[in-house]
Design a protein around this motif. Structure first.
Motif, mmCIF file in Angstrom:
data_model
loop_
_atom_site.group_PDB
_atom_site.id
_atom_site.type_symbol
_atom_site.label_atom_id
_atom_site.label_comp_id
_atom_site.label_asym_id
_atom_site.label_seq_id
_atom_site.Cartn_x
_atom_site.Cartn_y
_atom_site.Cartn_z
ATOM 1 N N GLY A 83 0.774 -1.228 0.000
ATOM 2 C CA GLY A 83 0.000 0.000 0.000
ATOM 3 C C GLY A 83 0.804 1.276 0.000
ATOM 4 N N ARG A 84 2.127 1.184 0.077
ATOM 5 C CA ARG A 84 2.966 2.384 0.129
ATOM 6 C C ARG A 84 3.715 2.567 -1.188
ATOM 7 N NH1 ARG A 84 6.786 4.512 5.038
ATOM 8 N NH2 ARG A 84 7.900 6.149 3.896
ATOM 9 N N TRP A 85 3.744 3.802 -1.673
ATOM 10 C CA TRP A 85 4.477 4.135 -2.886
ATOM 11 C C TRP A 85 5.977 4.060 -2.602
ATOM 12 C CZ3 TRP A 85 4.956 9.849 -4.865
ATOM 13 C CH2 TRP A 85 5.795 9.875 -5.996
ATOM 14 N N MET A 86 6.671 3.209 -3.357
ATOM 15 C CA MET A 86 8.117 3.064 -3.220
ATOM 16 C C MET A 86 8.804 4.125 -4.080
ATOM 17 S SD MET A 86 8.692 0.468 -1.123
ATOM 18 C CE MET A 86 7.372 1.237 -0.176
ATOM 19 N N GLN A 87 9.257 5.188 -3.442
ATOM 20 C CA GLN A 87 9.815 6.330 -4.161
ATOM 21 C C GLN A 87 11.329 6.255 -4.335
ATOM 22 O OE1 GLN A 87 8.100 10.250 -3.030
ATOM 23 N NE2 GLN A 87 6.955 9.118 -1.471
ATOM 24 N N HIS A 88 11.964 5.289 -3.682
ATOM 25 C CA HIS A 88 13.425 5.219 -3.685
ATOM 26 C C HIS A 88 13.882 3.795 -3.993
ATOM 27 C CE1 HIS A 88 12.062 8.434 -0.893
ATOM 28 N NE2 HIS A 88 13.000 9.140 -1.518
ATOM 29 N N GLY A 89 15.179 3.577 -3.868
ATOM 30 C CA GLY A 89 15.715 2.230 -4.031
ATOM 31 C C GLY A 89 15.648 1.689 -5.444
ATOM 32 N N GLY A 90 15.480 2.571 -6.434
ATOM 33 C CA GLY A 90 15.424 2.134 -7.824
ATOM 34 C C GLY A 90 14.035 1.808 -8.325
ATOM 35 N N PHE A 91 13.006 2.018 -7.492
ATOM 36 C CA PHE A 91 11.641 1.673 -7.889
ATOM 37 C C PHE A 91 10.849 2.854 -8.439
ATOM 38 C CE2 PHE A 91 12.738 -2.012 -5.421
ATOM 39 C CZ PHE A 91 12.082 -3.036 -6.081
ATOM 40 N N TYR A 92 11.471 4.013 -8.529
ATOM 41 C CA TYR A 92 10.842 5.167 -9.164
ATOM 42 C C TYR A 92 11.942 6.019 -9.787
ATOM 43 C CZ TYR A 92 7.753 9.077 -10.082
ATOM 44 O OH TYR A 92 7.027 10.054 -10.718
ATOM 45 N N PRO A 93 11.736 6.528 -11.018
ATOM 46 C CA PRO A 93 10.457 6.627 -11.731
ATOM 47 C C PRO A 93 10.025 5.380 -12.501
ATOM 48 C CG PRO A 93 12.149 7.781 -12.955
ATOM 49 C CD PRO A 93 12.791 7.342 -11.671
ATOM 50 N N ASP A 94 10.877 4.359 -12.624
ATOM 51 C CA ASP A 94 10.469 3.095 -13.247
ATOM 52 C C ASP A 94 9.734 3.346 -14.564
ATOM 53 O OD1 ASP A 94 10.208 0.322 -13.438
ATOM 54 O OD2 ASP A 94 8.263 0.328 -12.433
ATOM 55 N N ARG A 95 10.327 4.148 -15.416
ATOM 56 C CA ARG A 95 9.671 4.585 -16.658
ATOM 57 C C ARG A 95 9.448 3.413 -17.609
ATOM 58 N NH1 ARG A 95 8.416 9.253 -19.266
ATOM 59 N NH2 ARG A 95 8.991 10.478 -17.426
ATOM 60 N N LYS A 96 8.230 3.329 -18.191
ATOM 61 C CA LYS A 96 7.845 2.237 -19.075
ATOM 62 C C LYS A 96 7.278 2.774 -20.386
ATOM 63 C CE LYS A 96 8.586 -0.866 -15.832
ATOM 64 N NZ LYS A 96 9.739 -1.795 -15.904
ATOM 65 N N HIS A 125 2.995 12.338 -16.406
ATOM 66 C CA HIS A 125 2.192 11.765 -15.329
ATOM 67 C C HIS A 125 2.378 10.253 -15.266
ATOM 68 C CE1 HIS A 125 0.198 15.693 -16.061
ATOM 69 N NE2 HIS A 125 0.168 15.686 -14.740
ATOM 70 N N ALA A 126 2.156 9.699 -14.082
ATOM 71 C CA ALA A 126 2.552 8.320 -13.807
ATOM 72 C C ALA A 126 1.374 7.351 -13.762
ATOM 73 C CB ALA A 126 3.297 8.247 -12.471
ATOM 74 N N LEU A 127 1.655 6.126 -14.214
ATOM 75 C CA LEU A 127 0.780 4.992 -13.944
ATOM 76 C C LEU A 127 0.839 4.664 -12.452
ATOM 77 C CD1 LEU A 127 1.589 2.276 -16.670
ATOM 78 C CD2 LEU A 127 -0.650 3.306 -16.246
ATOM 79 N N ILE A 128 -0.233 4.097 -11.940
ATOM 80 C CA ILE A 128 -0.239 3.590 -10.571
ATOM 81 C C ILE A 128 -0.229 2.066 -10.639
ATOM 82 C CG2 ILE A 128 -1.387 3.596 -8.338
ATOM 83 C CD1 ILE A 128 -0.468 6.353 -9.280
ATOM 84 N N HIS A 129 0.767 1.453 -10.007
ATOM 85 C CA HIS A 129 0.931 0.000 -10.054
ATOM 86 C C HIS A 129 0.671 -0.576 -8.667
ATOM 87 C CE1 HIS A 129 3.732 -3.642 -11.022
ATOM 88 N NE2 HIS A 129 2.462 -3.936 -11.184
ATOM 89 N N HIS A 130 -0.472 -1.240 -8.514
ATOM 90 C CA HIS A 130 -0.821 -1.880 -7.243
ATOM 91 C C HIS A 130 -0.152 -3.251 -7.211
ATOM 92 C CE1 HIS A 130 -3.920 1.088 -6.050
ATOM 93 N NE2 HIS A 130 -4.045 1.246 -7.352
ATOM 94 N N THR A 131 1.150 -3.234 -7.025
ATOM 95 C CA THR A 131 1.939 -4.424 -7.311
ATOM 96 C C THR A 131 1.763 -5.546 -6.292
ATOM 97 O OG1 THR A 131 4.188 -5.231 -7.605
ATOM 98 C CG2 THR A 131 3.961 -3.204 -6.363
ATOM 99 N N TYR A 132 2.040 -5.305 -5.016
ATOM 100 C CA TYR A 132 1.955 -6.379 -4.022
ATOM 101 C C TYR A 132 1.284 -5.855 -2.758
ATOM 102 C CZ TYR A 132 5.194 -8.672 -7.151
ATOM 103 O OH TYR A 132 5.777 -9.224 -8.267
ATOM 104 N N PRO A 133 -0.019 -6.089 -2.606
ATOM 105 C CA PRO A 133 -0.718 -5.601 -1.413
ATOM 106 C C PRO A 133 -0.424 -6.416 -0.159
ATOM 107 C CG PRO A 133 -2.229 -6.792 -2.844
ATOM 108 C CD PRO A 133 -0.936 -6.676 -3.596
ATOM 109 N N THR A 134 0.091 -7.655 -0.322
ATOM 110 C CA THR A 134 0.397 -8.502 0.837
ATOM 111 C C THR A 134 1.751 -9.172 0.648
ATOM 112 O OG1 THR A 134 -0.585 -10.544 -0.050
ATOM 113 C CG2 THR A 134 -2.069 -9.007 1.100
ATOM 114 N N LEU A 135 2.372 -9.542 1.759
ATOM 115 C CA LEU A 135 3.638 -10.271 1.694
ATOM 116 C C LEU A 135 3.437 -11.660 1.102
ATOM 117 C CD1 LEU A 135 5.293 -9.356 5.114
ATOM 118 C CD2 LEU A 135 5.948 -8.544 2.842
ATOM 119 N N THR A 136 2.309 -12.267 1.392
ATOM 120 C CA THR A 136 2.030 -13.598 0.847
ATOM 121 C C THR A 136 2.051 -13.575 -0.674
ATOM 122 O OG1 THR A 136 0.715 -14.241 2.765
ATOM 123 C CG2 THR A 136 0.321 -15.449 0.720
#
Length: 255
Positions: free
Chosen positions: A115-128, A161-172
């Motif tokens: 549920g949290r936007w990953m803004q660092h660590g190489g996960f943004y801007p993640d241009r596609k 403007h950016a896409l929103i990617h609801h990638t992994y809502p749970t650790l499972t």
């Protein structure tokens, strides 16, 4: 100018309604369903998508098949867990309705982890690269790390403007996906002659974590960032451990 949205899906009932709701302004929505056993197809059909049932071909081939089914002048390719927010939708409409200077356009992507936007660590801007004229873009790469390229390596435009990617809502869900992706990654690494050495199993994951979490400031994304980078390092270890396992199994049967 007109727009097709191309989506491939398998058991995406938790996401597909949200994704389709964000592109109802498109002229055509093509959804290629890989024999889902949940309500994905019903939800998509109710949202006005043209649903095509197709056995899974792999990420690259399945996405290219979806592109072949599109009939409009422009194509926007989406994952089933992505959302086009209103500001990006407006920007896309402006581009395709004007005298577009490029045959395709990339856009940044906001990846949400727990549920949290990953803004660092190489996960943004993640241009596609996701928006292109029909016939000018295709999926390439290797499963599961496919990407789109323009024909003849033409230069791409850049949307703001950016896409929103609801990638992994749970650790499972994350662990399940990384287990599957590490198997695919191991097969690809083996085809490239890479080794499942102790260095790759132990040191490469540690280096990956240190680089992304500290040097690329992944620590600024809180506890979610810590978990993401820890488990991503685990994925790297699993991939090379599975590569070692595959080679051992091959030797045992004389391959």
């Amino acid at each position: 100018m007109t727009l097709s949205v191309a989506i491939v899906a398998h058991n995406e009932e938790a996401n597909i309604g949200r994704t389709l709701a964000s592109v109802q302004w498109a002229d055509e929505i093509i959804l290629v369903d890989a024999q889902s056993t949940d309500q994905t197809r019903d939800i998509a059909a109710a949202a006005g998508a043209k649903v095509i049932l197709e056995p899974w071909r792999g990420y690259v081939a399945q996405k290219n098949y979806a592109l072949e089914l599109c009939t409009q002048e422009w194509i926007l390719s989406l994952d089933a867990d992505e959302v086009v927010p209103p500001e990006l939708a407006d920007e896309i409409r402006r581009i395709i309705s004007s005298n577009a200077q490029h045959q395709g356009y990339s856009m940044p992507r906001k990846n949400l982890f727990l549920g949290r936007w990953m803004q660092h660590g190489g996960f943004y801007p993640d241009r596609k690269l996701r928006l292109f004229r029909r016939g000018q873009g295709s999926s390439t790469g290797f499963d599961p790390h496919d990407h789109f390229e323009l024909k003849d390596h033409q230069p791409e435009g850049r949307l703001q403007h950016a896409l929103i990617h609801h990638t992994y809502p749970t650790l499972t869900l994350y662990i399940e996906h990384m287990n599957r992706y590490s198997s695919l990654g191991a097969a690809h690494a083996r085809s490239k002659g890479q080794k499942g050495s102790l260095g790759n199993i132990l040191l490469r994951p540690a280096a990956t974590f240190l680089y992304n979490y500290f040097f690329r400031s992944g620590f600024l994304d809180g506890r979610e960032g810590l978990l993401l980078h820890l488990y991503h390092a685990g994925y790297v270890s699993w991939k090379y451990a599975k590569l070692w396992e595959q080679k051992c199994a091959g030797k045992a049967i004389g391959i």
